[in-house]
Design a protein around this motif. Sequence first.
Motif, PDB file in Angstrom:
ATOM      1  N   ASP A 112      31.151 158.183 100.763  1.00 43.98           N
ATOM      2  CA  ASP A 112      31.634 159.211 101.085  1.00 43.98           C
ATOM      3  C   ASP A 112      33.339 158.979 101.421  1.00 43.98           C
ATOM      4  OD1 ASP A 112      32.568 160.667 103.638  1.00 43.98           O
ATOM      5  OD2 ASP A 112      30.423 161.552 103.706  1.00 43.98           O
ATOM      6  N   ALA A 113      34.129 159.775 100.975  1.00 41.05           N
ATOM      7  CA  ALA A 113      35.438 159.430 101.103  1.00 41.05           C
ATOM      8  C   ALA A 113      35.935 159.646 102.389  1.00 41.05           C
ATOM      9  CB  ALA A 113      36.163 160.517 100.285  1.00 41.05           C
ATOM     10  N   ASP A 114      35.621 160.292 103.385  1.00 39.75           N
ATOM     11  CA  ASP A 114      35.963 160.479 104.684  1.00 39.75           C
ATOM     12  C   ASP A 114      35.433 159.341 105.514  1.00 39.75           C
ATOM     13  OD1 ASP A 114      37.256 162.840 104.070  1.00 39.75           O
ATOM     14  OD2 ASP A 114      35.279 164.189 104.743  1.00 39.75           O
ATOM     15  N   LYS A 115      34.058 159.112 105.368  1.00 40.30           N
ATOM     16  CA  LYS A 115      33.457 157.896 106.283  1.00 40.30           C
ATOM     17  C   LYS A 115      33.711 156.742 105.697  1.00 40.30           C
ATOM     18  CE  LYS A 115      29.846 160.998 107.952  1.00 40.30           C
ATOM     19  NZ  LYS A 115      28.327 161.297 107.790  1.00 40.30           N
ATOM     20  N   ARG A 116      34.219 156.528 104.472  1.00 40.59           N
ATOM     21  CA  ARG A 116      34.414 155.145 103.708  1.00 40.59           C
ATOM     22  C   ARG A 116      32.990 154.514 104.031  1.00 40.59           C
ATOM     23  NH1 ARG A 116      38.700 155.263 100.436  1.00 40.59           N
ATOM     24  NH2 ARG A 116      40.196 156.533 101.347  1.00 40.59           N
ATOM     25  N   ARG A 117      31.994 154.926 103.768  1.00 38.52           N
ATOM     26  CA  ARG A 117      30.678 154.534 103.851  1.00 38.52           C
ATOM     27  C   ARG A 117      29.908 154.735 102.567  1.00 38.52           C
ATOM     28  NH1 ARG A 117      30.057 150.548 106.902  1.00 38.52           N
ATOM     29  NH2 ARG A 117      27.940 150.893 107.061  1.00 38.52           N
ATOM     30  N   PRO A 118      29.009 153.810 102.231  1.00 43.65           N
ATOM     31  CA  PRO A 118      28.065 154.028 100.894  1.00 43.65           C
ATOM     32  C   PRO A 118      27.327 155.217 101.432  1.00 43.65           C
ATOM     33  CG  PRO A 118      28.198 151.700 101.252  1.00 43.65           C
ATOM     34  CD  PRO A 118      28.828 152.522 102.536  1.00 43.65           C
ATOM     35  N   THR A 119      26.908 155.994 100.216  1.00 40.89           N
ATOM     36  CA  THR A 119      25.939 157.159 100.579  1.00 40.89           C
ATOM     37  C   THR A 119      24.971 157.259  99.178  1.00 40.89           C
ATOM     38  OG1 THR A 119      25.737 159.630 100.798  1.00 40.89           O
ATOM     39  CG2 THR A 119      27.741 158.875  99.355  1.00 40.89           C
ATOM     40  N   ARG A 120      24.122 157.759  99.402  1.00 32.78           N
ATOM     41  CA  ARG A 120      22.918 158.189  97.903  1.00 32.78           C
ATOM     42  C   ARG A 120      23.966 159.059  97.162  1.00 32.78           C
ATOM     43  NH1 ARG A 120      17.740 157.731  96.610  1.00 32.78           N
ATOM     44  NH2 ARG A 120      16.936 159.561  95.690  1.00 32.78           N
ATOM     45  N   VAL A 121      23.468 158.856  95.928  1.00 32.28           N
ATOM     46  CA  VAL A 121      23.979 159.899  94.806  1.00 32.28           C
ATOM     47  C   VAL A 121      23.700 161.033  95.134  1.00 32.28           C
ATOM     48  CG1 VAL A 121      21.880 159.489  93.355  1.00 32.28           C
ATOM     49  CG2 VAL A 121      23.941 160.407  92.418  1.00 32.28           C
ATOM     50  N   PRO A 122      24.616 162.201  95.254  1.00 34.76           N
ATOM     51  CA  PRO A 122      24.519 163.589  95.629  1.00 34.76           C
ATOM     52  C   PRO A 122      23.425 164.079  94.512  1.00 34.76           C
ATOM     53  CG  PRO A 122      26.860 162.966  95.469  1.00 34.76           C
ATOM     54  CD  PRO A 122      26.215 162.011  94.982  1.00 34.76           C
ATOM     55  N   GLU A 123      22.484 164.988  94.961  1.00 31.49           N
ATOM     56  CA  GLU A 123      21.504 165.611  94.259  1.00 31.49           C
ATOM     57  C   GLU A 123      21.962 166.151  93.121  1.00 31.49           C
ATOM     58  OE1 GLU A 123      17.840 168.844  95.000  1.00 31.49           O
ATOM     59  OE2 GLU A 123      18.675 167.854  96.899  1.00 31.49           O
ATOM     60  N   ASP A 124      22.868 166.967  93.076  1.00 33.42           N
ATOM     61  CA  ASP A 124      23.149 167.702  91.773  1.00 33.42           C
ATOM     62  C   ASP A 124      23.859 166.567  90.499  1.00 33.42           C
ATOM     63  OD1 ASP A 124      25.487 166.963  93.362  1.00 33.42           O
ATOM     64  OD2 ASP A 124      26.739 168.871  92.776  1.00 33.42           O
ATOM     65  N   ILE A 125      24.470 165.529  91.215  1.00 35.35           N
ATOM     66  CA  ILE A 125      24.845 164.703  90.093  1.00 35.35           C
ATOM     67  C   ILE A 125      23.700 163.776  89.581  1.00 35.35           C
ATOM     68  CG2 ILE A 125      26.213 162.461  89.840  1.00 35.35           C
ATOM     69  CD1 ILE A 125      28.225 163.578  92.074  1.00 35.35           C
ATOM     70  N   GLU A 126      22.400 163.433  90.355  1.00 33.11           N
ATOM     71  CA  GLU A 126      21.545 162.700  90.157  1.00 33.11           C
ATOM     72  C   GLU A 126      20.779 163.837  89.247  1.00 33.11           C
ATOM     73  OE1 GLU A 126      17.702 160.656  92.338  1.00 33.11           O
ATOM     74  OE2 GLU A 126      18.697 162.262  93.272  1.00 33.11           O
ATOM     75  N   ASN A 127      20.472 165.209  89.236  1.00 30.04           N
ATOM     76  CA  ASN A 127      19.786 166.106  88.381  1.00 30.04           C
ATOM     77  C   ASN A 127      20.575 166.064  87.106  1.00 30.04           C
ATOM     78  OD1 ASN A 127      18.059 166.662  90.472  1.00 30.04           O
ATOM     79  ND2 ASN A 127      19.238 168.451  91.138  1.00 30.04           N
ATOM     80  N   GLU A 128      21.763 165.959  87.137  1.00 28.25           N
ATOM     81  CA  GLU A 128      22.517 166.061  85.773  1.00 28.25           C
ATOM     82  C   GLU A 128      22.383 164.908  85.149  1.00 28.25           C
ATOM     83  OE1 GLU A 128      24.312 168.353  84.369  1.00 28.25           O
ATOM     84  OE2 GLU A 128      24.341 170.123  86.069  1.00 28.25           O
ATOM     85  N   LEU A 129      22.285 163.813  85.854  1.00 29.34           N
ATOM     86  CA  LEU A 129      22.249 162.450  84.947  1.00 29.34           C
ATOM     87  C   LEU A 129      20.840 162.250  84.619  1.00 29.34           C
ATOM     88  CD1 LEU A 129      23.871 160.055  87.524  1.00 29.34           C
ATOM     89  CD2 LEU A 129      24.588 160.448  85.352  1.00 29.34           C
ATOM     90  N   LYS A 130      19.790 162.925  85.350  1.00 27.36           N
ATOM     91  CA  LYS A 130      18.412 162.933  84.775  1.00 27.36           C
ATOM     92  C   LYS A 130      18.211 163.698  83.588  1.00 27.36           C
ATOM     93  CE  LYS A 130      16.088 162.374  89.172  1.00 27.36           C
ATOM     94  NZ  LYS A 130      15.207 163.015  90.313  1.00 27.36           N
ATOM     95  N   GLN A 131      19.072 164.912  83.353  1.00 24.74           N
ATOM     96  CA  GLN A 131      18.849 165.423  82.224  1.00 24.74           C
ATOM     97  C   GLN A 131      19.241 164.807  81.194  1.00 24.74           C
ATOM     98  OE1 GLN A 131      20.395 169.600  82.906  1.00 24.74           O
ATOM     99  NE2 GLN A 131      19.371 169.912  84.725  1.00 24.74           N
ATOM    100  N   SER A 132      20.436 163.999  81.358  1.00 25.80           N
ATOM    101  CA  SER A 132      21.160 163.338  80.031  1.00 25.80           C
ATOM    102  C   SER A 132      20.559 161.881  79.739  1.00 25.80           C
ATOM    103  CB  SER A 132      22.772 163.246  80.252  1.00 25.80           C
ATOM    104  OG  SER A 132      22.853 162.579  81.367  1.00 25.80           O
ATOM    105  N   PHE A 133      19.462 161.559  80.757  1.00 29.53           N
ATOM    106  CA  PHE A 133      19.134 160.346  80.657  1.00 29.53           C
ATOM    107  C   PHE A 133      17.997 160.027  79.463  1.00 29.53           C
ATOM    108  CE2 PHE A 133      19.032 156.190  82.533  1.00 29.53           C
ATOM    109  CZ  PHE A 133      17.853 155.906  82.464  1.00 29.53           C
TER     110      PHE A 133
END
Length: 129
Positions: free
Chosen positions: A108-129
């Motif tokens: 997370d750019a504002d919090k400077r803390r790790p975060t889970r992969v955003p759902e839409d990016i995860e979905n796009e990666l699943k489609q191309s996996f």
Amino acid sequence: MKFRVRYAETDQMGVVHHANYPVYYEMGRTEMFRNIGMPYDEMERRGIILPLIDLHCNYKRSAYYDQELTLITQLKELPLARIRFDYIIKNDKDEIINEGYTTLVFMDADKRRPTRVPEDIENELKQSF
């Protein structure tokens, strides 16, 4: 992706300097994200940054000025908060000249803390996996 070695990337002997391979890796992962419809600048606009936390680079053969290289970028597993990219670079004779991997963390750019992969990016990666 294919690319040609530029003069500025070589030493006096015409050999690609070792420091360029991580730059090549960045080219590969940037293109991979662009190809799934999520370029880096779009992720950054949405508040997600991807700092590098691990880099491994194994040099097998030299590459030379003006040689056409092929860079293969792969995901071998779907990310959670971290994403690992594996790379193979081949020369114009189809010989492997370099192999490596990088690990990045979704942050997370504002919090400077790790975060889970955003759902839409995860979905796009699943489609191309």
